[in-house]
Write an enzyme that holds these catalytic residues in place. Sequence first.
Site, short mmCIF file in Angstrom:
data_model
loop_
_atom_site.label_atom_id
_atom_site.label_comp_id
_atom_site.label_asym_id
_atom_site.label_seq_id
_atom_site.Cartn_x
_atom_site.Cartn_y
_atom_site.Cartn_z
N LYS A 73 0.30 -10.17 7.70
CA LYS A 73 0.64 -8.61 8.03
C LYS A 73 -0.80 -8.24 8.49
CE LYS A 73 1.46 -4.03 6.49
NZ LYS A 73 1.95 -3.14 5.32
N TYR A 129 -2.39 -10.36 4.17
CA TYR A 129 -2.37 -9.01 4.61
C TYR A 129 -3.81 -8.53 4.92
CZ TYR A 129 -1.29 -3.94 4.18
OH TYR A 129 -1.40 -2.56 4.30
N ARG A 148 -8.66 -0.34 4.37
CA ARG A 148 -8.16 -0.07 3.02
C ARG A 148 -9.26 -0.94 2.22
NH1 ARG A 148 -4.52 3.91 1.15
NH2 ARG A 148 -3.10 4.32 2.73
N THR A 169 0.82 -1.29 0.21
CA THR A 169 0.00 0.05 -0.09
C THR A 169 0.97 1.39 0.16
OG1 THR A 169 -1.72 -1.21 1.40
CG2 THR A 169 -1.83 1.25 1.39
N TYR A 174 -12.80 -4.17 -2.48
CA TYR A 174 -13.99 -4.06 -3.17
C TYR A 174 -14.91 -5.03 -3.61
CZ TYR A 174 -17.08 -1.73 -6.54
OH TYR A 174 -18.16 -1.08 -7.25
N ILE A 217 5.65 -4.46 9.45
CA ILE A 217 5.89 -4.04 8.17
C ILE A 217 5.46 -2.51 8.31
CG2 ILE A 217 5.37 -3.96 5.53
CD1 ILE A 217 5.01 -7.00 5.97
#
Length: 293
Positions: A162, A134, A139, A45, A108, A204
């Site tokens: 993550k 992740y 997000r 990201t 999405y 991270i």
Amino acid sequence: MKKFHGAYVAIVTPFIDGRLDEQGLVDLIEFQIAQGTHGIVPCGTTGESATLDFNEHKRVIELTVQTVAGRVPVVAGTGANNTLEAIELTESARESGADAVLSVTPYYNKPNAEGLYQHYKAIAEAVDIPMLLYNVPGRTAINMLPETVARLAEVKNIIGIKEACGSIEQISDLIRLCPDDFIVLSGDDFTAMPTVLLGGKGVISVISNVYPKGMAELMEAALAGDLAKANALHYRMYPLMKALFCAPNPVPAKAGAELLGKIRSGLPRLPLAPLDAGGIEKLRSAMAGLGLI
């Protein structure tokens, strides 16, 4: 330091006039390694993966692997909301020589738990490379629950996650439910120290873009059980952690790297807008407080 433990930088992707600045990326990687970063994560990201085209994405990973040249592990971001695209990016990262890949939950689409399981299982079975999941619900609009992660932990090649849910309760359940050798890395600088103290193995990190030495030292202290040192480092860096999220990530991180003189331009790609004057002042103040500028 064991592989995939410690402070891994979610490295920004520098651009000049909207195009990939290859020399800028090389210079930034050298800065990271010289400052003690334990690993490099391109095309996450923070690397603006959402606005890199396929050729740029693959080139950033390839160039990162070539520049690092085995000195630290490279975990390449290869996630997508299209499983076939994620497989293609993952295969390209494997061919480039990445040590592992980082694959974000499909954004999405909002798949259910079974859809998430089948998505990741398909990638892991298609490409023989270690994979970190992740989870970043802020997000992607989907939260992958610990029960699903524990199920995926049994799939070959899926070695860790993550976790950027921001919930200590969820992180605790995650570590409790998954195998002892499953690697849990914080996806947020704010939760890096508590995640390690709960049994996680590192972070991270965004702050590592501008203060890699500090986050590496924090993770080393936490992993060694030196709570007093880790606690002191956490609070010392806390104002900068906050400043780096005064605008959408990675806008402040790129501005910070430019303030350090480590990249020529900190401008992001649209639809992200440059950091405004107020944000620059917050960032400059936090960096000055650490003696970085």
